[in-house]
Structure formats: structure tokens, C-alpha cells
Design a protein around this motif. Structure first.
Motif, PDB file in Angstrom:
ATOM      1  N   SER A   1       0.853  -1.119  -0.037  1.00  0.00           N
ATOM      2  CA  SER A   1      -0.023  -0.019   0.113  1.00  0.00           C
ATOM      3  C   SER A   1       0.774   1.261  -0.048  1.00  0.00           C
ATOM      4  CB  SER A   1      -1.030  -0.036   1.093  1.00  0.00           C
ATOM      5  OG  SER A   1      -1.861  -0.887   1.015  1.00  0.00           O
ATOM      6  N   LYS A   2       2.114   1.369   0.965  1.00  0.00           N
ATOM      7  CA  LYS A   2       2.826   2.571   0.814  1.00  0.00           C
ATOM      8  C   LYS A   2       3.706   2.575  -0.431  1.00  0.00           C
ATOM      9  CE  LYS A   2       3.633   2.282   5.868  1.00  0.00           C
ATOM     10  NZ  LYS A   2       4.822   2.276   6.770  1.00  0.00           N
ATOM     11  N   VAL A   3       3.834   1.601  -0.967  1.00  0.00           N
ATOM     12  CA  VAL A   3       4.788   1.660  -2.394  1.00  0.00           C
ATOM     13  C   VAL A   3       3.779   2.108  -3.431  1.00  0.00           C
ATOM     14  CG1 VAL A   3       5.961   0.388  -3.973  1.00  0.00           C
ATOM     15  CG2 VAL A   3       6.346  -0.421  -1.826  1.00  0.00           C
ATOM     16  N   ALA A   4       2.420   1.652  -3.437  1.00  0.00           N
ATOM     17  CA  ALA A   4       1.499   2.118  -4.467  1.00  0.00           C
ATOM     18  C   ALA A   4       1.260   3.603  -4.119  1.00  0.00           C
ATOM     19  CB  ALA A   4       0.343   1.412  -4.355  1.00  0.00           C
ATOM     20  N   GLN A   5       1.258   3.940  -3.218  1.00  0.00           N
ATOM     21  CA  GLN A   5       1.019   5.659  -2.860  1.00  0.00           C
ATOM     22  C   GLN A   5       1.936   6.514  -3.268  1.00  0.00           C
ATOM     23  OE1 GLN A   5       0.217   5.834   1.478  1.00  0.00           O
ATOM     24  NE2 GLN A   5      -1.736   4.811   1.498  1.00  0.00           N
ATOM     25  N   LYS A   6       3.286   5.870  -3.286  1.00  0.00           N
ATOM     26  CA  LYS A   6       4.363   6.419  -3.803  1.00  0.00           C
ATOM     27  C   LYS A   6       4.421   6.528  -5.391  1.00  0.00           C
ATOM     28  CE  LYS A   6       7.839   5.298  -0.126  1.00  0.00           C
ATOM     29  NZ  LYS A   6       9.032   4.477   0.102  1.00  0.00           N
ATOM     30  N   TYR A   7       3.671   5.745  -5.825  1.00  0.00           N
ATOM     31  CA  TYR A   7       3.583   5.628  -7.343  1.00  0.00           C
ATOM     32  C   TYR A   7       1.932   5.472  -7.843  1.00  0.00           C
ATOM     33  CZ  TYR A   7       8.509   4.539  -7.217  1.00  0.00           C
ATOM     34  OH  TYR A   7       9.767   4.661  -7.260  1.00  0.00           O
ATOM     35  N   PRO A   8       1.304   6.642  -7.728  1.00  0.00           N
ATOM     36  CA  PRO A   8      -0.132   6.502  -8.044  1.00  0.00           C
ATOM     37  C   PRO A   8      -0.554   5.826  -9.330  1.00  0.00           C
ATOM     38  CG  PRO A   8       0.741   8.847  -7.377  1.00  0.00           C
ATOM     39  CD  PRO A   8       1.966   7.916  -7.607  1.00  0.00           C
ATOM     40  N   LYS A   9       0.583   5.830 -10.385  1.00  0.00           N
ATOM     41  CA  LYS A   9       0.161   5.382 -11.569  1.00  0.00           C
ATOM     42  C   LYS A   9       0.152   3.669 -11.518  1.00  0.00           C
ATOM     43  CE  LYS A   9       1.166   9.490 -14.412  1.00  0.00           C
ATOM     44  NZ  LYS A   9       2.019   9.831 -15.619  1.00  0.00           N
ATOM     45  N   SER A  10       0.508   3.186 -10.378  1.00  0.00           N
ATOM     46  CA  SER A  10       0.681   1.731 -10.363  1.00  0.00           C
ATOM     47  C   SER A  10      -0.488   1.038 -10.419  1.00  0.00           C
ATOM     48  CB  SER A  10       1.522   1.278  -9.084  1.00  0.00           C
ATOM     49  OG  SER A  10       0.825   1.905  -7.802  1.00  0.00           O
ATOM     50  N   GLY A  11      -1.686   1.799  -9.854  1.00  0.00           N
ATOM     51  CA  GLY A  11      -2.861   1.142  -9.881  1.00  0.00           C
ATOM     52  C   GLY A  11      -3.403   0.617  -8.692  1.00  0.00           C
ATOM     53  N   GLY A  12      -2.913   0.934  -7.665  1.00  0.00           N
ATOM     54  CA  GLY A  12      -2.945   0.227  -6.208  1.00  0.00           C
ATOM     55  C   GLY A  12      -2.350  -0.912  -5.900  1.00  0.00           C
ATOM     56  N   TRP A  13      -2.299  -1.362  -4.542  1.00  0.00           N
ATOM     57  CA  TRP A  13      -1.617  -2.340  -3.966  1.00  0.00           C
ATOM     58  C   TRP A  13      -1.891  -3.772  -4.822  1.00  0.00           C
ATOM     59  CZ3 TRP A  13      -3.022  -6.777  -1.820  1.00  0.00           C
ATOM     60  CH2 TRP A  13      -4.485  -6.769  -1.277  1.00  0.00           C
ATOM     61  N   LYS A  14      -3.409  -3.773  -5.323  1.00  0.00           N
ATOM     62  CA  LYS A  14      -3.717  -5.021  -5.777  1.00  0.00           C
ATOM     63  C   LYS A  14      -3.242  -5.369  -7.054  1.00  0.00           C
ATOM     64  CE  LYS A  14      -8.099  -5.730  -3.364  1.00  0.00           C
ATOM     65  NZ  LYS A  14      -9.518  -5.497  -3.286  1.00  0.00           N
ATOM     66  N   LYS A  15      -3.012  -4.446  -7.769  1.00  0.00           N
ATOM     67  CA  LYS A  15      -2.529  -4.487  -9.289  1.00  0.00           C
ATOM     68  C   LYS A  15      -0.878  -4.430  -9.064  1.00  0.00           C
ATOM     69  CE  LYS A  15      -5.523  -2.192 -12.246  1.00  0.00           C
ATOM     70  NZ  LYS A  15      -6.045  -0.939 -13.147  1.00  0.00           N
ATOM     71  N   LEU A  16      -0.265  -3.804  -8.185  1.00  0.00           N
ATOM     72  CA  LEU A  16       1.031  -3.975  -7.806  1.00  0.00           C
ATOM     73  C   LEU A  16       1.584  -5.381  -7.455  1.00  0.00           C
ATOM     74  CD1 LEU A  16       3.724  -2.080  -7.715  1.00  0.00           C
ATOM     75  CD2 LEU A  16       3.134  -1.867  -5.146  1.00  0.00           C
ATOM     76  N   TYR A  17       0.573  -6.102  -6.745  1.00  0.00           N
ATOM     77  CA  TYR A  17       0.882  -7.498  -6.291  1.00  0.00           C
ATOM     78  C   TYR A  17       0.758  -8.417  -7.384  1.00  0.00           C
ATOM     79  CZ  TYR A  17       0.089 -11.914  -3.917  1.00  0.00           C
ATOM     80  OH  TYR A  17       0.199 -13.273  -3.640  1.00  0.00           O
ATOM     81  N   ALA A  18      -0.398  -8.151  -8.241  1.00  0.00           N
ATOM     82  CA  ALA A  18      -0.416  -8.898  -9.389  1.00  0.00           C
ATOM     83  C   ALA A  18       0.906  -8.949 -10.477  1.00  0.00           C
ATOM     84  CB  ALA A  18      -1.610  -8.480  -9.997  1.00  0.00           C
ATOM     85  N   ALA A  19       1.309  -7.712 -10.521  1.00  0.00           N
ATOM     86  CA  ALA A  19       2.386  -7.714 -11.445  1.00  0.00           C
ATOM     87  C   ALA A  19       3.701  -8.184 -10.852  1.00  0.00           C
ATOM     88  CB  ALA A  19       2.643  -6.096 -11.672  1.00  0.00           C
ATOM     89  N   ASN A  20       3.606  -8.346  -9.562  1.00  0.00           N
ATOM     90  CA  ASN A  20       4.899  -8.931  -8.798  1.00  0.00           C
ATOM     91  C   ASN A  20       4.788 -10.239  -8.246  1.00  0.00           C
ATOM     92  OD1 ASN A  20       7.164  -6.506  -9.078  1.00  0.00           O
ATOM     93  ND2 ASN A  20       5.261  -5.382  -8.741  1.00  0.00           N
ATOM     94  N   ARG A  21       3.852 -10.684  -8.169  1.00  0.00           N
ATOM     95  CA  ARG A  21       3.357 -12.124  -7.356  1.00  0.00           C
ATOM     96  C   ARG A  21       4.481 -13.018  -7.515  1.00  0.00           C
ATOM     97  NH1 ARG A  21      -2.421 -15.129  -6.719  1.00  0.00           N
ATOM     98  NH2 ARG A  21      -1.725 -16.603  -4.963  1.00  0.00           N
TER      99      ARG A  21
END
Length: 259
Positions: A76-96
Motif C-alpha cells: 500500500s505504501k509503495v502504491a501510494q508513492k507511485y499513483p500510476k501503479s493502480g493500487g496495491w492489488k495491481k502492484l501485487y499482481a504484477a510482482n506475485r
């Protein structure tokens, strides 16, 4: 490991790339035709012209963004640093593949592909005949480059060894998957948080730690640039140990017991 035998150390990047596509245009030349029955040249016949209307293809220039996890980070913190990441769920899906099955556990030193940032676009001007070929080539090149720069590793022993081997290859450190795996299983049974609190090293205040049971002085001396400075980090621990083994025994493959 005894003190004398515990001296080891070494992507990222976990490296970004930019891509620019260029287009080419073509023109056809008209050649005069000479009559077979007359003494003078006939009016030159015009060859079909390539359409002069320029077509444009906008190709994004993209740079891959890699984020290195620090202590206290959450998705969540990383996703907040990068608003264009699409949120923590998309960030997790991309790095699972890197994070593993539990999105709540991201260890310091882990490299996440956060997304991409735009460096602008390149407008490619092409003729009607060349547009599709150029666009197809640009898309293929962009896809290949992004895939190559976004290599990920599983967050398990197999992935840690493979990532270490890639780091070692760039640093010129010898060693094989089997050699590393054999020694890891003997030293720590694959537990990256293993620590030896009972041998002579522990008695001296420098216990052996991590997958390949490295003591702090060895880790610092043989640490390999580009890996975490955390001795418990699996990739950093393996790479440092292999660096030490290469200097002392020629390769981690030659180590078959306490070193």
C-alpha cells in the motif's frame, strides 16, 4: 562455519531501458519509354506513385521503473508513492512471482516492478505502404525490450539461487545451481533466517547467519555490489558466500563440508 572458513561476499536491476522507433519513407521514380516504331521518344509514362499523404504512428518512449523495498514498506505504501501503479492489488499482481503467495510479506531488498513512466512519445511519419510494417516492428521491439528488462524471480530458494547466479555471472563469480543448493541445504536447510548460536564463531560474538551461514566480517569483505547489505537477504547471502568460496576454493562447487 569456523572463523577461518567464513569469509564470503559479493541485478539489481534491477536496470531500466528506453525505446525509440524510427520510420522510413519511400518514393518511386518514373522512367521514359521509347516507341519501337517512331524516331522520337513517346511521352514518358508515369509509374504509380506511393501515396504522398503521410501517416503518423505515435510510439511511447518507455522506461521501466524498479523499486527496492526498504524496512517498513508495505504494498500500500509503495502504491501510494507511485499513483500510476493502480493500487496495491495491481502492484501485487504484477510482482506475485517475486513476492510469493502472501502480499503482506515483502522483505527489505526485494525489487518490485512498479510500472512504467513515460518519457514522452516519438511520432513516426511513414507512407501508407510502410505504416503497418513500421508499427509492427516498433511494437515487437518494445515488447521484447520490456520483457527482457522485467525479469523476475520466485520468492523461494529456487528463485534466490537463480537470481544469485545471474548476479554472479555479471560479476564473473563461478558456481552452479547444484553446488549452491547442496551447500545451502547442508548449512541452513534453506532457511534464510538461520543463525548458529553455539559454535566457535558464536562464542566469538560473530555467529554464522543466513542460507550459507556467513559471519558478518566475511559478508562485509565479500559483499557483491548491487545486492542488499542485509546479511539475511537470501540473494546477498548466497552471492557473498560464493564470492568467498571462489577466492578460497575456486568455486562453491568445490565446497563439500564446513568452510
Amino acid at each position: 562455519m569456523p572463523v577461518r572458513g567464513k569469509h564470503r561476499s559479493k541485478k539489481a536491476n534491477v536496470i531500466t531501458r528506453g525505446m525509440i522507433a524510427a520510420g522510413t519513407g519511400g518514393i518511386a521514380l518514373a522512367l521514359p519509354l521509347v516507341s519501337a516504331t517512331g524516331a522520337s521518344a513517346a511521352t514518358p509514362a508515369q509509374a504509380p506513385q506511393v501515396a504522398k499523404t503521410a501517416h503518423t504512428a505515435v510510439v511511447p518512449n518507455v522506461q521501466l521503473v524498479t523499486y527496492k523495498v526498504v524496512a517498513g514498506d508495505t504494498l500500500s505504501k509503495v502504491a501510494q508513492k507511485y499513483p500510476k501503479s493502480g493500487g496495491w492489488k495491481k502492484l501485487y499482481a504484477a510482482n506475485r512471482a517475486v513476492i510469493g503467495d502472501n502480499p503482506a510479506l515483502i522483505r527489505p531488498g526485494l525489487k518490485l516492478t512498479v510500472g512504467t513512466k513515460s518519457l514522452g512519445t516519438t511520432t513516426v511519419r511513414t507512407t501508407a505502404n510502410a505504416t503497418s510494417a513500421v508499427a509492427k516492428t516498433s511494437a515487437t521491439t518494445a515488447t521484447t525490450a520490456v520483457q527482457a528488462s522485467a525479469k523476475t524471480y520466485a520468492n523461494n530458494l529456487d528463485g534466490w539461487i537463480k537470481e544469485s547466479l545471474d548476479v554472479m555471472a555479471k560479476a564473473g563469480i563461478p558456481g552452479s545451481y547444484d553446488g549452491i543448493h547442496r551447500n545451502v541445504m547442508r548449512e541452513s536447510s534453506g532457511n534464510p533466517n538461520a543463525i548458529n548460536n553455539w559454535d566457535s564463531n558464536a562464542a566469538a560474538g560473530i555467529p554464522s547467519k543466513g542460507l550459507l551461514q556467513v559471519i558478518d566480517p566475511t559478508f562485509q569483505a565479500y559483499h557483491v555490489a548491487g545486492t542488499s547489505m542485509n546479511i539475511y537477504d537470501p540473494v546477498a547471502n548466497i552471492t557473498a558466500a560464493c564470492n568467498y568460496a571462489a577466492k578460497t576454493y575456486g568455486s562453491i562447487d568445490n565446497v563439500n563440508g564446513a568452510y
